[in-house]
Design an enzyme around this catalytic site. Structure first.
Site, PDB file in Angstrom:
ATOM      1  N   LEU A 203       0.865  -1.184   0.000  1.00 50.84           N
ATOM      2  CA  LEU A 203       0.000   0.000   0.000  1.00 50.84           C
ATOM      3  C   LEU A 203       0.901   1.233   0.000  1.00 50.84           C
ATOM      4  O   LEU A 203       1.885   1.288   0.736  1.00 50.84           O
ATOM      5  CB  LEU A 203      -0.904  -0.018   1.229  1.00 50.84           C
ATOM      6  CG  LEU A 203      -1.782  -1.271   1.339  1.00 50.84           C
ATOM      7  CD1 LEU A 203      -2.421  -1.365   2.708  1.00 50.84           C
ATOM      8  CD2 LEU A 203      -2.861  -1.264   0.262  1.00 50.84           C
ATOM      9  N   HIS A 235       9.698   2.484  11.276  1.00 49.86           N
ATOM     10  CA  HIS A 235       8.642   1.610  11.784  1.00 49.86           C
ATOM     11  C   HIS A 235       8.463   1.708  13.297  1.00 49.86           C
ATOM     12  O   HIS A 235       7.773   0.892  13.897  1.00 49.86           O
ATOM     13  CB  HIS A 235       8.864   0.151  11.381  1.00 49.86           C
ATOM     14  CG  HIS A 235       8.939  -0.036   9.899  1.00 49.86           C
ATOM     15  ND1 HIS A 235       7.935   0.360   9.053  1.00 49.86           N
ATOM     16  CD2 HIS A 235       9.910  -0.549   9.111  1.00 49.86           C
ATOM     17  CE1 HIS A 235       8.290   0.094   7.808  1.00 49.86           C
ATOM     18  NE2 HIS A 235       9.477  -0.448   7.804  1.00 49.86           N
ATOM     19  N   ARG A 291      -0.603  -8.031  23.825  1.00 53.11           N
ATOM     20  CA  ARG A 291      -0.106  -7.432  25.078  1.00 53.11           C
ATOM     21  C   ARG A 291      -0.600  -5.994  25.169  1.00 53.11           C
ATOM     22  O   ARG A 291      -1.220  -5.491  24.246  1.00 53.11           O
ATOM     23  CB  ARG A 291       1.418  -7.423  25.046  1.00 53.11           C
ATOM     24  CG  ARG A 291       1.912  -6.721  23.780  1.00 53.11           C
ATOM     25  CD  ARG A 291       3.371  -6.396  23.788  1.00 53.11           C
ATOM     26  NE  ARG A 291       3.843  -6.053  22.470  1.00 53.11           N
ATOM     27  CZ  ARG A 291       3.736  -4.862  21.890  1.00 53.11           C
ATOM     28  NH1 ARG A 291       3.146  -3.878  22.532  1.00 53.11           N
ATOM     29  NH2 ARG A 291       4.187  -4.637  20.678  1.00 53.11           N
ATOM     30  N   VAL A 294       2.638   0.409  24.250  1.00 51.74           N
ATOM     31  CA  VAL A 294       3.242   1.638  24.785  1.00 51.74           C
ATOM     32  C   VAL A 294       2.204   2.766  24.779  1.00 51.74           C
ATOM     33  O   VAL A 294       2.101   3.551  25.717  1.00 51.74           O
ATOM     34  CB  VAL A 294       4.460   2.061  23.921  1.00 51.74           C
ATOM     35  CG1 VAL A 294       5.054   3.375  24.431  1.00 51.74           C
ATOM     36  CG2 VAL A 294       5.516   0.963  23.881  1.00 51.74           C
ATOM     37  N   ARG A 337       6.272  10.214  22.494  1.00 55.83           N
ATOM     38  CA  ARG A 337       7.270   9.337  23.134  1.00 55.83           C
ATOM     39  C   ARG A 337       8.573  10.109  23.262  1.00 55.83           C
ATOM     40  O   ARG A 337       9.203  10.431  22.254  1.00 55.83           O
ATOM     41  CB  ARG A 337       7.527   8.101  22.279  1.00 55.83           C
ATOM     42  CG  ARG A 337       6.343   7.192  22.161  1.00 55.83           C
ATOM     43  CD  ARG A 337       6.802   5.858  21.604  1.00 55.83           C
ATOM     44  NE  ARG A 337       5.666   5.047  21.218  1.00 55.83           N
ATOM     45  CZ  ARG A 337       5.760   3.762  20.898  1.00 55.83           C
ATOM     46  NH1 ARG A 337       6.935   3.162  20.897  1.00 55.83           N
ATOM     47  NH2 ARG A 337       4.684   3.087  20.557  1.00 55.83           N
TER      48      ARG A 337
HETATM   49  P1  ADP Z   1       6.586  -5.675  12.202  1.00 58.74           P
HETATM   50  O1  ADP Z   1       5.982  -6.728  13.072  1.00 58.74           O
HETATM   51  O2  ADP Z   1       7.960  -6.031  11.751  1.00 58.74           O
HETATM   52  O3  ADP Z   1       6.470  -4.293  12.775  1.00 58.74           O
HETATM   53  P2  ADP Z   1       4.291  -5.173  10.431  1.00 58.74           P
HETATM   54  O4  ADP Z   1       3.615  -6.205   9.643  1.00 58.74           O
HETATM   55  O5  ADP Z   1       3.589  -4.627  11.633  1.00 58.74           O
HETATM   56  O6  ADP Z   1       5.744  -5.695  10.827  1.00 58.74           O
HETATM   57  O7  ADP Z   1       4.664  -3.972   9.472  1.00 58.74           O
HETATM   58  C1  ADP Z   1       5.491  -2.907   9.913  1.00 58.74           C
HETATM   59  C2  ADP Z   1       5.355  -1.713   8.997  1.00 58.74           C
HETATM   60  O8  ADP Z   1       5.740  -2.061   7.650  1.00 58.74           O
HETATM   61  C3  ADP Z   1       3.944  -1.177   8.852  1.00 58.74           C
HETATM   62  O9  ADP Z   1       3.596  -0.298   9.902  1.00 58.74           O
HETATM   63  C4  ADP Z   1       4.049  -0.469   7.524  1.00 58.74           C
HETATM   64  O10 ADP Z   1       4.736   0.754   7.686  1.00 58.74           O
HETATM   65  C5  ADP Z   1       4.938  -1.397   6.701  1.00 58.74           C
HETATM   66  N1  ADP Z   1       4.122  -2.375   5.956  1.00 58.74           N
HETATM   67  C6  ADP Z   1       3.829  -3.653   6.321  1.00 58.74           C
HETATM   68  N2  ADP Z   1       3.023  -4.250   5.395  1.00 58.74           N
HETATM   69  C7  ADP Z   1       2.808  -3.347   4.422  1.00 58.74           C
HETATM   70  C8  ADP Z   1       2.046  -3.331   3.194  1.00 58.74           C
HETATM   71  N3  ADP Z   1       1.359  -4.399   2.797  1.00 58.74           N
HETATM   72  N4  ADP Z   1       2.046  -2.189   2.461  1.00 58.74           N
HETATM   73  C9  ADP Z   1       2.749  -1.092   2.863  1.00 58.74           C
HETATM   74  N5  ADP Z   1       3.467  -1.034   3.999  1.00 58.74           N
HETATM   75  C10 ADP Z   1       3.503  -2.136   4.779  1.00 58.74           C
END
Ligand code: ADP
Length: 447
Positions: A203, A235, A291, A294, A337
């Site tokens: 996305l 992130h 869980r 933060v 934060r």
């Molecule tokens: P983690 O557990 O490593 O934090 P996530 O699945 O929560 O991994 O994804 C972390 C970040 O990566 C998201 O907040 C977003 O910024 C980006 N991201 C993950 N999946 C997508 C996607 N399908 N399209 C665009 N950005 C993504």
């Protein structure tokens, strides 16, 4: 109800949990490393046990020592906070085997949500909207190409065992796909010891919106609305709001309702957060955290409900204190934060805090484990405090935040306070007009 809770964490969250225990009249035990002997949570607890040297793996991640500390002190429950052992299924299982309550979901629920492929499959089965992509792990390039062509480029390859934003690769066209697949697999194998990867649509300008949920363990689920955590750097969340400036009441109750029902159907127990990317009015599940987060205080600010009290109640078998219809959203809240880091380079800035003065007044909350004269050890994350501000609406909240940031004094080390003073005066932030890439672009421009 529990007699004595052991808090298996440090810093602001250890203090946060300690405060809830005191209010509930429950005795507290904290554990700490040798580096944290002077920490605030150690000073305020009824009992404390030193569990090892500074490195986390020898102290805050040392299951054996923590279980021993429970047995020595007679603690009947453990609150893991966030990070450290909070999403460790083995820890939850071991505590259960010792007849000590883990304040959180079952080991099995942690396990399902800890594996991203399994989590996504479960979410889909429970009726939660997910990002279009592969059904499970993808190993063959041919299969990857077929799926990518079907969902359309760009696509993202993600590690099933991933976490902390690691193990992800974006492919913009079929030409990039082979390299992206191979790099993602070898990085995932090296980082997590598991090279399973999956593909989903990338996305381009989403917001990060997450729904706070709770299960009572008896098949009932509720939601506490959402938080917008789109302002991120690498992130890592930097600034969080409740509610999201992007959602209307109808969208809020629709996605909240879907999540609450899923939690009920899962038979989940305790606090959880279902994370989504949100783009063009659609939600796409990315993961569930099993869980406390933060950023939970922004939800507490707008609902008036203490989420740690709820966690403790639910874990003791007492159920939730509220029904869905009792949960009302009141005004707007923002959390900043505050890290012990250089506000421009984000390099950690440990050292002694010579002077610490927190803002006060209506609508202000500071959750912090530090004090004047406190020496920040270099071994742990750099979060030194959270400033949470509540107002009747977003405009009032921003006015109050600006004033609170001006009052905040942390001397002796560098902190990210100047970054927030800049952000609070920015027009896009004032308008709530930002996506998950906004902050990184802003910081790149400032350099
Ligand atoms: P983690 O557990 O490593 O934090 P996530 O699945 O929560 O991994 O994804 C972390 C970040 O990566 C998201 O907040 C977003 O910024 C980006 N991201 C993950 N999946 C997508 C996607 N399908 N399209 C665009 N950005 C993504």
């Amino acid at each position: 109800m529990f007699q004595k809770i052991l808090i298996a964490n440090r810093g602001e969250i250890a203090l946060r949990v300690l405060r809830a225990c005191k209010e509930l009249g429950i005795q507290t035990v904290v554990v700490h490393s040798t580096a944290d002997a002077d920490a605030m949570h150690v000073r305020l607890a009824d009992e404390s046990v030193c569990i090892g040297p500074p490195p986390s793996r020898d102290s805050y991640l040392n299951i054996h020592q923590i279980v021993a500390a429970c047995e020595i002190t007679g603690a009947d429950a453990v609150h893991p906070g966030y990070g450290f052992l909070s999403e460790n299924a083995k820890f939850a299982d071991i505590l259960a085997a010792h007849n000590i309550t883990f304040i959180g979901p079952t080991g099995d629920h942690i396990r399902v949500m800890g594996d991203k492929i399994e989590a996504k499959r479960t979410a889909k089965r429970l009726g939660i909207p997910v990002v279009p992509g592969s059904d499970g792990a993808v190993t063959e390039e041919k299969e990857a190409k077929r799926i990518a062509a079907e969902i359309g480029y760009p696509v993202i390859i993600k590690a099933s065992a991933g976490g902390g934003g690691r193990g992800m690769k974006v492919a913009h066209s079929e030409a990039d796909l082979e390299v992206a697949l191979q790099t993602a697999r070898s990085e995932a194998g090296a980082a997590f010891g598991d090279d399973a990867v999956y593909i989903e649509k990338y996305l381009q300008k989403p917001r990060h919106i997450e729904v706070q949920v709770f299960g009572d363990g008896f098949g009932r689920g509720v939601h506490f609305g959402e938080r917008d955590c789109s302002l991120q750097r690498r992130h890592q969340k930097v600034w969080e709001e409740a509610n999201s400036p992007a959602l209307n009441a109808e969208e809020r109750s629709r996605i909240g309702g879907i999540c609450a029902k899923a939690i009920a159907d899962l038979g989940y127990s305790g606090a959880g957060t279902i994370e989504f990317l949100y783009e063009n009015g659609e939600f796409y599940f990315i993961e569930m955290n099993t869980r406390l987060q933060v950023e939970h205080p922004v939800t507490e600010a707008i609902t008036g409900i203490d989420l740690v009290h709820e966690q403790i109640r639910v874990a003791s078998g007492g159920g939730l204190s509220v029904r869905q219809e009792d949960i009302k959203f009141n005004g707007h809240a923002i959390e900043c934060r505050i890290n012990a880091e250089d506000p421009r380079t984000f390099t950690p800035s440990p050292g002694t805090i010579t002077h610490f003065h927190t803002p006060g007044g209506l609508g202000i909350r500071v959750d912090s484990g530090v004090y004047s004269g406190y020496k920040i050890p270099p071994y742990y994350d750099s979060l030194i405090g959270k400033l949470i501000v509540h107002g009747r609406n977003r405009v009032e909240c921003m006015m109050r935040l600006r004033r609170a940031l001006d009052e905040f004094v942390v001397d002796g080390i560098k902190t990210t306070l100047p970054l927030f003073r800049d952000l609070v005066g920015n027009a896009d932030i004032a308008n709530g007009d930002y996506d998950i890439h906004w902050l990184e672009k802003y910081l790149a421009k400032e350099e």
